[in-house]
Write a protein that holds these residues in place. Structure first.
Motif, PDB file in Angstrom:
ATOM      1  N   ALA A 106      59.213 -60.721  52.702  1.00 19.72           N
ATOM      2  CA  ALA A 106      60.142 -60.819  51.473  1.00 19.72           C
ATOM      3  C   ALA A 106      60.837 -59.578  51.122  1.00 19.72           C
ATOM      4  N   PHE A 107      60.175 -58.276  51.203  1.00 17.59           N
ATOM      5  CA  PHE A 107      60.577 -57.260  50.493  1.00 17.59           C
ATOM      6  C   PHE A 107      60.418 -56.271  51.555  1.00 17.59           C
ATOM      7  N   ASP A 108      61.203 -55.313  51.439  1.00 14.73           N
ATOM      8  CA  ASP A 108      61.222 -54.118  52.717  1.00 14.73           C
ATOM      9  C   ASP A 108      60.142 -53.199  52.341  1.00 14.73           C
ATOM     10  N   GLU A 109      59.005 -53.301  52.576  1.00 16.78           N
ATOM     11  CA  GLU A 109      58.087 -52.837  52.045  1.00 16.78           C
ATOM     12  C   GLU A 109      56.732 -52.919  52.878  1.00 16.78           C
ATOM     13  N   ILE A 110      55.662 -51.864  53.034  1.00 21.43           N
ATOM     14  CA  ILE A 110      54.415 -52.058  53.565  1.00 21.43           C
ATOM     15  C   ILE A 110      53.386 -51.526  52.534  1.00 21.43           C
ATOM     16  N   ALA A 111      52.250 -52.589  52.596  1.00 18.38           N
ATOM     17  CA  ALA A 111      51.095 -52.259  51.841  1.00 18.38           C
ATOM     18  C   ALA A 111      50.040 -51.818  53.058  1.00 18.38           C
ATOM     19  N   PHE A 112      49.322 -50.875  52.500  1.00 17.58           N
ATOM     20  CA  PHE A 112      48.213 -50.333  53.327  1.00 17.58           C
ATOM     21  C   PHE A 112      47.030 -49.758  52.418  1.00 17.58           C
ATOM     22  N   SER A 113      45.801 -49.417  53.183  1.00 15.62           N
ATOM     23  CA  SER A 113      44.550 -48.824  52.489  1.00 15.62           C
ATOM     24  C   SER A 113      44.777 -47.220  52.548  1.00 15.62           C
ATOM     25  N   ALA A 114      44.640 -46.706  51.440  1.00 14.19           N
ATOM     26  CA  ALA A 114      44.825 -45.272  51.390  1.00 14.19           C
ATOM     27  C   ALA A 114      43.441 -44.704  51.010  1.00 14.19           C
ATOM     28  N   ARG A 115      42.963 -43.643  51.452  1.00 12.06           N
ATOM     29  CA  ARG A 115      41.847 -42.945  50.788  1.00 12.06           C
ATOM     30  C   ARG A 115      42.155 -42.203  49.622  1.00 12.06           C
ATOM     31  N   THR A 116      41.614 -42.538  48.517  1.00 12.81           N
ATOM     32  CA  THR A 116      42.073 -42.000  47.158  1.00 12.81           C
ATOM     33  C   THR A 116      40.804 -41.097  46.743  1.00 12.81           C
ATOM     34  N   SER A 117      39.562 -41.218  47.191  1.00 13.12           N
ATOM     35  CA  SER A 117      38.326 -40.383  46.842  1.00 13.12           C
ATOM     36  C   SER A 117      37.519 -40.483  48.030  1.00 13.12           C
ATOM     37  N   ALA A 118      36.373 -39.750  47.967  1.00 10.80           N
ATOM     38  CA  ALA A 118      35.484 -39.622  48.771  1.00 10.80           C
ATOM     39  C   ALA A 118      34.632 -40.929  48.895  1.00 10.80           C
ATOM     40  N   ALA A 119      34.641 -41.752  47.695  1.00  9.51           N
ATOM     41  CA  ALA A 119      34.061 -42.836  47.942  1.00  9.51           C
ATOM     42  C   ALA A 119      34.857 -44.123  48.315  1.00  9.51           C
ATOM     43  N   GLY A 120      35.933 -44.110  48.476  1.00  6.74           N
ATOM     44  CA  GLY A 120      36.680 -45.107  48.878  1.00  6.74           C
ATOM     45  C   GLY A 120      38.200 -45.129  49.035  1.00  6.74           C
ATOM     46  N   PHE A 121      38.679 -46.335  48.994  1.00  4.11           N
ATOM     47  CA  PHE A 121      40.147 -46.612  49.228  1.00  4.11           C
ATOM     48  C   PHE A 121      40.709 -47.448  48.204  1.00  4.11           C
ATOM     49  N   ASP A 122      42.152 -47.231  48.226  1.00  5.24           N
ATOM     50  CA  ASP A 122      42.759 -48.207  47.251  1.00  5.24           C
ATOM     51  C   ASP A 122      44.108 -48.644  48.000  1.00  5.24           C
ATOM     52  N   ILE A 123      44.537 -49.816  47.470  1.00  5.19           N
ATOM     53  CA  ILE A 123      45.844 -50.290  48.135  1.00  5.19           C
ATOM     54  C   ILE A 123      47.052 -49.479  47.585  1.00  5.19           C
ATOM     55  N   LYS A 124      47.759 -49.106  48.540  1.00  5.28           N
ATOM     56  CA  LYS A 124      49.363 -48.584  48.042  1.00  5.28           C
ATOM     57  C   LYS A 124      50.400 -49.274  49.015  1.00  5.28           C
ATOM     58  N   VAL A 125      51.499 -49.058  48.158  1.00  2.00           N
ATOM     59  CA  VAL A 125      52.736 -49.921  48.924  1.00  2.00           C
ATOM     60  C   VAL A 125      53.943 -48.885  49.182  1.00  2.00           C
ATOM     61  N   TYR A 126      54.432 -48.686  50.025  1.00  2.00           N
ATOM     62  CA  TYR A 126      55.452 -47.938  50.661  1.00  2.00           C
ATOM     63  C   TYR A 126      57.035 -48.777  50.626  1.00  2.00           C
ATOM     64  N   ASP A 127      57.711 -48.486  49.621  1.00  2.00           N
ATOM     65  CA  ASP A 127      58.911 -49.019  49.523  1.00  2.00           C
ATOM     66  C   ASP A 127      60.054 -48.511  50.229  1.00  2.00           C
ATOM     67  N   PHE A 128      60.791 -48.957  51.351  1.00  2.00           N
ATOM     68  CA  PHE A 128      61.612 -48.522  52.252  1.00  2.00           C
ATOM     69  C   PHE A 128      62.841 -48.096  51.229  1.00  2.00           C
ATOM     70  N   SER A 129      63.344 -48.917  50.496  1.00  2.00           N
ATOM     71  CA  SER A 129      64.656 -48.954  49.848  1.00  2.00           C
ATOM     72  C   SER A 129      64.635 -47.395  48.963  1.00  2.00           C
ATOM     73  N   SER A 130      63.347 -47.351  48.172  1.00  2.00           N
ATOM     74  CA  SER A 130      63.376 -45.860  47.462  1.00  2.00           C
ATOM     75  C   SER A 130      62.729 -44.620  48.175  1.00  2.00           C
ATOM     76  N   GLY A 131      61.797 -44.998  49.209  1.00  2.00           N
ATOM     77  CA  GLY A 131      61.226 -44.153  49.979  1.00  2.00           C
ATOM     78  C   GLY A 131      60.127 -43.584  49.279  1.00  2.00           C
TER      79      GLY A 131
END
Length: 193
Positions: A106-131
Motif C-alpha cells: 500500500a505504501f512504497d516502503e520496506i520494513a525490516f529487523s535491524a540490530r540496535t544493540s548487542a542484545a537485540g533487534f528493532d523494527i525499522k522502515v525504509y521509505d522510498f519516497s523520502s529515502g
C-alpha cells in the motif's frame, strides 16, 4: 517442479499479480534466490554469490525483489530486478545488521529487523519516497519478523518484551502497540487478505 534438485527449497512468496513466486533454495550448494512461474515452470536463479541470500519479498509493481544477504559479513537488505537479478544494490547502508525485509503493497516502503544493540533487534522502515529510515520499536526486548497488514497501516512482528516470544501489532507510525498472543513462543506472523 521447483522443488526438484539437491538442497532445500523454502519461504515461497507470491508476486503481486499471483503469476510467479520467489523462493530460497540451496540446490546449487548455498542459499540463493530463485523465481518460478506459479505452475513451477521457468525456474531461474536471480542471485549468484557464495554468501547466503534469503527472505525474498516483492515490490508492489512486481518488478523488484528485496532480500537479505550476508555478503558483507553481516546480514543486510538488497534490492534487484525480479526478471533477471540485475541492478543489484544495497538498501541498508547505515545498519550494522538488517534482516527479514517485507515490502508494503500500500505504501512504497520496506520494513525490516535491524540490530540496535548487542542484545537485540528493532523494527525499522525504509521509505522510498523520502529515502529515510524510521525506527518504530525502541529496545523493549528483541523485535523481529515484520509483516504488513493488507492495507499497510499496521505491522505484525514478534517480540520478547514480555519474556517469551509473542506476536504484536503496531501502526506503521510506531503507535498503537498491541499484544496478540500470550501463551508459548510464537513466530512468523502473517496477515490474511
Amino acid at each position: 517442479n521447483p522443488t526438484k534438485g539437491v538442497g532445500t527449497n523454502y519461504l515461497p512468496v507470491f508476486s503481486p499479480d499471483g503469476k510467479q513466486f520467489a523462493f530460497m533454495s540451496a540446490r546449487d550448494g548455498n542459499t540463493e534466490i530463485y523465481v518460478a512461474n506459479i505452475d513451477g515452470s521457468s525456474v531461474r536463479r536471480l542471485t549468484n554469490h557464495p554468501a547466503a541470500d534469503s527472505t525474498p519479498t516483492w515490490s508492489p509493481s512486481g518488478t523488484q525483489i528485496a532480500f537479505t544477504s550476508d555478503r558483507t559479513g553481516k546480514p543486510q537488505i538488497y534490492i534487484m530486478n525480479a526478471a533477471d537479478g540485475s541492478n543489484l544494490r544495497r538498501l541498508t547502508t547505515a545498519e550494522s545488521e538488517a534482516d527479514r525485509p517485507t515490502w508494503c503493497r500500500a505504501f512504497d516502503e520496506i520494513a525490516f529487523s535491524a540490530r540496535t544493540s548487542a542484545a537485540g533487534f528493532d523494527i525499522k522502515v525504509y521509505d522510498f519516497s523520502s529515502g529515510q529510515t524510521r525506527q518504530i520499536t525502541f529496545g523493549e526486548g528483541t523485535n523481529e519478523g515484520p509483516a504488513y497488514s493488507p492495507n499497510g497501516r499496521h505491522l505484525a512482528f514478534t517480540s520478547t518484551r514480555s519474556g517469551r516470544t509473542q506476536v504484536y501489532t503496531i501502526g506503521r507510525d510506531g503507535k498503537d502497540l498491541r499484544q496478540i498472543t500470550r501463551d508459548g513462543n510464537n513466530q512468523t506472523p502473517s496477515w490474511s487478505n
